[in-house]
Design an enzyme around this catalytic site. Sequence first.
Site, PDB file in Angstrom:
ATOM      1  N   ASP A1055      30.886 -30.170  29.901  1.00 43.62           N
ATOM      2  CA  ASP A1055      32.310 -30.106  29.547  1.00 43.62           C
ATOM      3  C   ASP A1055      32.483 -29.438  28.194  1.00 43.62           C
ATOM      4  O   ASP A1055      31.695 -29.684  27.263  1.00 43.62           O
ATOM      5  CB  ASP A1055      32.889 -31.525  29.512  1.00 43.62           C
ATOM      6  CG  ASP A1055      34.411 -31.517  29.592  1.00 43.62           C
ATOM      7  OD1 ASP A1055      34.989 -30.409  29.577  1.00 43.62           O
ATOM      8  OD2 ASP A1055      35.008 -32.601  29.670  1.00 43.62           O
ATOM      9  N   LYS A1124      43.693 -38.888  20.528  1.00 47.35           N
ATOM     10  CA  LYS A1124      42.985 -37.905  21.349  1.00 47.35           C
ATOM     11  C   LYS A1124      43.921 -37.069  22.213  1.00 47.35           C
ATOM     12  O   LYS A1124      43.844 -35.837  22.220  1.00 47.35           O
ATOM     13  CB  LYS A1124      41.959 -38.615  22.242  1.00 47.35           C
ATOM     14  CG  LYS A1124      41.220 -37.654  23.177  1.00 47.35           C
ATOM     15  CD  LYS A1124      40.213 -38.371  24.069  1.00 47.35           C
ATOM     16  CE  LYS A1124      39.558 -37.370  25.017  1.00 47.35           C
ATOM     17  NZ  LYS A1124      38.569 -38.033  25.910  1.00 47.35           N
ATOM     18  N   ASP A1283      37.742 -26.322  32.526  1.00 45.68           N
ATOM     19  CA  ASP A1283      36.758 -26.096  31.464  1.00 45.68           C
ATOM     20  C   ASP A1283      35.574 -27.043  31.591  1.00 45.68           C
ATOM     21  O   ASP A1283      34.871 -27.295  30.603  1.00 45.68           O
ATOM     22  CB  ASP A1283      37.399 -26.254  30.082  1.00 45.68           C
ATOM     23  CG  ASP A1283      38.012 -27.629  29.886  1.00 45.68           C
ATOM     24  OD1 ASP A1283      38.135 -28.366  30.889  1.00 45.68           O
ATOM     25  OD2 ASP A1283      38.391 -27.966  28.761  1.00 45.68           O
TER      26      ASP A1283
END
Length: 1368
Positions: A1055, A1124, A1283
């Site tokens: 990742d 986050k 991604d």
Amino acid sequence: MSAVESSQSPAARVLGSCRFLDSSHLHRSCVDDLSLQSRAADMVRNFNSARRDDGRRERQTQQRLQQRHFSPLFPKTKESETRVIKQTQLLDVLEARIQQLQSDGVLDVQHAKVQVLKAPPSGKGSPSGKGPKTMVHEKGDIGKPKQTTSQGATKSQSSKNQPSRWLAKLNQEKTNIIKKEQSLQKLRKNVKGKPQKIVRENPQKVIRENPQKVIRMKPQKVVQVKPQMVVQVKQPQMVVQVKPQKVVLEKPQKIVQEKPQKIVQEKPQKIVQEKPQNNVEKKATSAVPHKTSKEKSRERAQSQPSLNPQTLAKEKAEVEELESILNQQDRNWLSSTSPECRLGDQEEEASYLLNSRSYLEACAFSGDVQRANFFLVSQHKIVSRRKRLDIGMYNTLMRIWAKKGTLSPIGRLFILMEEAGLKPDLGSYCTALECMGRSGSGSGVVSRCFTPPPPPPRCLDHMESEKLSLDDLFSKLVFRQDERDMVMKAVHSVRPDYRPVSNDDLGATGCHPALVRDFYLQREVHHYPKLDFTREELQERFRQQLRVEQDCTVTIDSVEALVPVTEHMAKMRALLGDLRSEWRKTLLQALREMKTILSSSESNSRTHSQPIYPYLCLLDDREYVDIMMQSVAHLPLRGESLKILSMELGHSIHTKCSIRYKGEEHMVNKLATIYSGYADLLAKDGKVHNVLPREHWLRLEAAETWGPTMQSRDLQWPSIITMELGICMVDLIVKHLKISSDILKISSDILNPVGFIKPHPIFTQIQQEATETRLTFDSHVMPMLCPPVPWISAKYGACLLSPTKLMRTVDGATQHEQLLVQCPNLHPVLDSLNLLGSCTWQVNKLLLDIVISIFNSRGNEKLGVPPPLSEAPPVPNFNDPAFTSAEKALAKREAAQAKKRASEMHSLRMDALYKLSIANHMRDAKFWFPHNMDFRGRTYPCPTYFNHLGSDVTRALLSFAEGKPLGPKGLDWLKIHLVNLTGLKKRSSLVGRLEFANSVMEDILDSADHPLHGKKWWMDADEPWQALGCCMEIANAVRSPDPAQFISHLPVQQDGSCNGLQHYAALGRDTIGATSVNLMPCDVPQDVYSGVAQQVEEFRARDAKSGLKTAQILEGFINRKVVKQTVMTVVYGVTRYGGRLQIEKRLKEIEDFPKEYVWDASQYLVRQVFSGLKEMFTGTREIQDWLTDSARLISMSGHTVEWQTPLGMPVIQPYHRSRKEVLKHDMQTVTLQVSHDMKERPDTVKQKNAFPPNFIHSLDSTHMMLTSLYCYSAGLTFVSVHDCFWTHADTVDTMNKVCREQFVALHSQPILQDLSNFLLRKYCSKQPAEGNNKRYLEHLRLMLMLSKVPQTGDFNLQRVKESTYFFS
């Protein structure tokens, strides 16, 4: 001769022929080999013969009238005499037109041949009086005709010796035209230099000197002769007819009118003078003088912001320099592309053409040729609509007639095309050749056609004279069924040795983008992988998938079928089956009644807003009923909005029609032949080919020169038609599906909100208690049983028959498809999608059984398995009479919350049921996921429910069907992958993670052996089900004799570390930002989220010391999890408002945080997060601001933001100002919000806010595509979730190497400078005049903004190749 032709009089046929020869725009393909002179003479002779017959009938008619209706008290009628006079005058018009053609050099017909002879009275019957309505289109100069004598009818001497009134009008027409041109020239000279006076040479001449004076002049009357076409005129018509036209005024400025103006119009013969005071009446009320308008204009000009002369001169110098650079840069870029036009105009025309063409195709597909013919002719008769018709509309109808092998209707359509000013193209000639091939016609077969397409020899000659190549006909056109074979048959009758030139369209070697040039040109070291299947196995799988798609639906067992069937469940299932059987009969009868009504009312006063009857005839009536019943079965508990439900039903009908359309015998046979050769490329026992799947498919298709074209487009319906069809289906469901209220002996009050379709509570209860064991899905939502068809163009790929879009767009949006079709090279994008779809998958059966066992018990929300509705909170009763008003209000709110919670649980439960049932259905199969993309290039699997982009549960259930040995490092990567899934060691190095995995090996093995009854260590992981699957894989590997030889099927994921910020840091060469997101090599991974949280904590401590109460309350609550999501989404355009909501949600999850301070704390934290990011990523903020400001100025200039990815894929943002589209229906009026209409101005707010995240998304999709291409060339199995990249454990190191190399190669390109150059060429190539101060300044500001590319830092991109934690 058809029935229509036989009903026409000889005179009508001659007039039609004369009209055909008289056209100045006639295409040479419609001209016979006979000379023009002889044909004209023959027509005149035929006309004279017809005149003799008509004259003979007229005399006989007059005699009978005199004998039967003679009375000395009443004068005898002159109807017969008037009819003869009109016919004679019509002959005079014909002679005048022939004389005009003589003067133009088109015809050379002697006047002496045009005469009418007497004939003895004979023959029976009287003329019908029915004739064509004839008109002449030409507006050219008409020469002075000679006088004509008539000897065959009773006429006065004046009509013999003097020109008729028709000839006088023809003479006057030429004079009027000359005078009008002279007057207009004089008028232009007089009004030159006066901006207030506007002269428009439209059909209505409008001259405006000021807002109060409007002068209109009617156009000159034009004598028109229109031939009798396909539709027969059943009523007598005037020979010459002049229709009034509407006056349309385009106002140069706003005119406030309190009362409507009275407009005096001139007669057609008068010429507009410069001062027509007598033709204008002033308003009844006082008007604003013209001087006021000038003063206001002067004030507006003075109010414009003035610039410092020095600043303006400096900016002008910069603009001149930029313009010189633009002129020197890439001149071929402008010359190689078509002239730029607004996509809005294209979309408006495309919308009208799509509506019309889809209606024609629906009529043709349902076999209703007469309705299609009537529709096109009716559109053609209206001049305003005729101008909007394109050649494809006529070709569509000609293809229908070509299937019947009759040339006569095709000849009439050639006339209609010529009247519309259209020139036959390859498609027109193709239909003519196809028709000749079917009928076996030669040169004499079309002798009776008015304007026949020429027979094959002359047809090919005319094509060559028009520079239309026969090779282009076979390579560019789309053939259906046996059209290609029929055309080839006609061509071979003339040229037996002709063979079309093969064009496999593999792409020129010099047109590939620089990033993939080596991939396409240097293939010596490539090792393309093979599938672990034989050719016979792949061909059998192809046949299975073909049967599934031809059936359109798949019925599977539900995982709830594993529950023991009780007596009550069996009773409810039987009751539900009886209800459905009754409903099917009711819906079938209601549908047929509705079709009968629509068939008769569509041409008169139909009750629906769209002509949908042909769309209801494309399938069998029972298939429409099946679609409705399937929709009822899947209706959510809370119901569904009318818009969504109608659109889903309409899409289901469209999908099934498209499959029927593509699934005809010729297409299926050719598809099977090509796929057999394609299997040779993929199978392990096939030949080794050094080509990509797309290239191999194109070569196979080019080799098959028979049958239909594989790249034929799917049925395209307007979104409004799809919605209308769906509403009709919903209307039938609501009106005719009934259930007895006492069937369960319960009572319930139903409150259906407007616009919402909700199932009856009794029906819902029966469904829940029945616990049905079968589920039905559309075939296109299921995984494929064979490798997908490779994408070979923007219109063909993925499924065998089911319609699939290359780019996911909003219904009705066409701008993306237009750009894709116009794109010169999409090969890298298409090849990447093909490689992603080539991965073979299987189901982890052991893990599936565990999930199903939890699902059929009570579920587990912590593990992502939704509980059943029996676990839903009870709905409190708020009708207790003992409640006070406050208690009753509280009980109502609690009841509403309970119902909402139950509805959410039902939705989640059904979603999990579908996914698990599909997985259970595919448990013993190997399958594939075809891929497509969104408008930014991000890729997605096409199957909706079950795919690897789903939740943790669905990802855990999937594994690679092809296993590979772990090798020397594969087991270590499995352990590291497990630790990543737990989320416990994100700040640790790879060595530290590996050590942690070894330290908890006992827990790993216990989780694999006793997942539900052991220590349950895996349940505490961030991704528990994937962690459990990895535990099982590790346990099997370590217990094998040689772990290095263990065949592993588990995907290992790598990742990106906040991938959006990685791209920003690379664009700006920001060293600090690059270090924060692991572009710089480090011993341990850098966590940007923890870094931002630490910086926010420093800000909080500082503010707490200064006495800020909110900062003091937040002490101890700021951590990585709180910030986050906001940090992750800031790079993708989240606003402070959205960021505050994200932080608020995280704070509410903390039990100890005081709830009364949630709003203040979230407001404070979002400011600190944005401030911290601005300090950490200075280059990122500058690039974001430049992108935002550029998009704002572009949208303010009236354009949507468009750019190209480094791989050459066009991207356009579909954000426009919304408009409402109202769809009226008997059931309900539906208002649609359309935000993708290119005719509307861009939505500036959405354009500027979305440009930065969309641009970054286009870069991360480019990076993924590059990685997939080069991994495939290295023989790797590669899959991505945006991604996050997946591969086998043994090939992780190779994938990481390719991933870093392609990231460096991507950002080594001058991405921002290329973007600036593209935007300058796109939006600044046309400079407005300096006289328009406001527009010039806007253009100047835009040009300067686009040219100011942000400065970059000094970060060395090559360091990325050394970074271990770039992707980890």
